[in-house]
Motif scaffolding. Sequence first.
Motif, PDB file in Angstrom:
ATOM      1  N   TRP A  26      10.946  -2.544  -4.691  1.00  0.00           N
ATOM      2  CA  TRP A  26       9.642  -3.202  -4.502  1.00  0.00           C
ATOM      3  C   TRP A  26       9.165  -3.830  -5.809  1.00  0.00           C
ATOM      4  CZ3 TRP A  26       4.814  -1.192  -6.500  1.00  0.00           C
ATOM      5  CH2 TRP A  26       3.693  -1.911  -6.082  1.00  0.00           C
ATOM      6  N   ILE A  27       9.275  -3.079  -6.909  1.00  0.00           N
ATOM      7  CA  ILE A  27       8.841  -3.578  -8.230  1.00  0.00           C
ATOM      8  C   ILE A  27       9.536  -4.909  -8.537  1.00  0.00           C
ATOM      9  CG2 ILE A  27       9.028  -3.146 -10.740  1.00  0.00           C
ATOM     10  CD1 ILE A  27       8.537  -0.128 -10.077  1.00  0.00           C
ATOM     11  N   LEU A  28      10.829  -4.993  -8.211  1.00  0.00           N
ATOM     12  CA  LEU A  28      11.588  -6.204  -8.544  1.00  0.00           C
ATOM     13  C   LEU A  28      11.192  -7.425  -7.704  1.00  0.00           C
ATOM     14  CD1 LEU A  28      15.116  -4.727  -9.318  1.00  0.00           C
ATOM     15  CD2 LEU A  28      13.397  -5.560 -10.932  1.00  0.00           C
ATOM     16  N   THR A  29      10.318  -7.241  -6.720  1.00  0.00           N
ATOM     17  CA  THR A  29       9.837  -8.392  -5.939  1.00  0.00           C
ATOM     18  C   THR A  29       8.483  -8.881  -6.464  1.00  0.00           C
ATOM     19  OG1 THR A  29       8.559  -7.113  -4.336  1.00  0.00           O
ATOM     20  CG2 THR A  29      10.904  -7.466  -3.835  1.00  0.00           C
TER      21      THR A  29
ATOM     22  N   THR B  85       0.832  -1.205   0.000  1.00  0.00           N
ATOM     23  CA  THR B  85       0.000   0.000   0.000  1.00  0.00           C
ATOM     24  C   THR B  85       0.864   1.252   0.000  1.00  0.00           C
ATOM     25  OG1 THR B  85      -1.594  -1.239   1.284  1.00  0.00           O
ATOM     26  CG2 THR B  85      -1.953   1.125   1.157  1.00  0.00           C
ATOM     27  N   ALA B  86       1.911   1.242   0.824  1.00  0.00           N
ATOM     28  CA  ALA B  86       2.807   2.407   0.880  1.00  0.00           C
ATOM     29  C   ALA B  86       3.437   2.657  -0.489  1.00  0.00           C
ATOM     30  CB  ALA B  86       3.893   2.181   1.927  1.00  0.00           C
ATOM     31  N   MET B  87       3.829   1.586  -1.167  1.00  0.00           N
ATOM     32  CA  MET B  87       4.488   1.723  -2.468  1.00  0.00           C
ATOM     33  C   MET B  87       3.501   2.178  -3.550  1.00  0.00           C
ATOM     34  SD  MET B  87       7.701   1.278  -2.149  1.00  0.00           S
ATOM     35  CE  MET B  87       7.645   2.004  -0.540  1.00  0.00           C
ATOM     36  N   THR B  88       2.264   1.654  -3.548  1.00  0.00           N
ATOM     37  CA  THR B  88       1.304   2.100  -4.579  1.00  0.00           C
ATOM     38  C   THR B  88       0.912   3.553  -4.330  1.00  0.00           C
ATOM     39  OG1 THR B  88      -0.427   0.940  -3.344  1.00  0.00           O
ATOM     40  CG2 THR B  88       0.292  -0.088  -5.374  1.00  0.00           C
TER      41      THR B  88
END
Length: 126
Positions: A120-123, A29-32
């Motif tokens: 984060w994207i790479l996970t 949520t934090a990343m989006t």
Amino acid sequence: MFSIRTPLLLCALILSAPAFAGRDTRHDTAMTTLATKAGCLTCHSVHTTSDSSETPIGPAWQDVAARYHGQKGAAAQLAKTVQDGSNPYQAHWKNKATGLAMPPNAVAINKTDTRKLIDWILTLDQ
Ligand code: HEC
């Protein structure tokens, strides 16, 4: 050694176990939220769509993860591309993206936050 506290501690461990299973949704949520604020999600989607009529402007981040995950130096290189923009003569997302190039995003997001997003994207293919 065994005290009244031991069973309590075990209970606490068992009860907290689900929080460690699977993805950390609070982090998602934090990343989006960060990606929305920086405008990334106007061109990108997080998940891959199977409907080809909905090819996004930029590649789905799940596809980005599948392509670069585990590659040495990928995170630093991608973070640089996001900050500086991509080269339209080296577009490498044919059929996965309708956009030809990504504009520089340095005005919308700083280096530290960009790197957080990339990590984060790479996970996302896990
Ligand atoms: C105006 C639309 C647009 C915006 C806004 C945008 N992107 Fe992109 N992005 C693209 C396109 C188009 C590509 C594909 C470029 C190519 O084919 O090389 C891309 C590619 C990427 C890639 C893969 C780069 C590579 O070399 O494979 C990453 C990672 C990425 N974007 C992350 C982000 C992040 C993070 C943000 C927000 C800070 C963002 N993008 C904002 C359009 C956009």
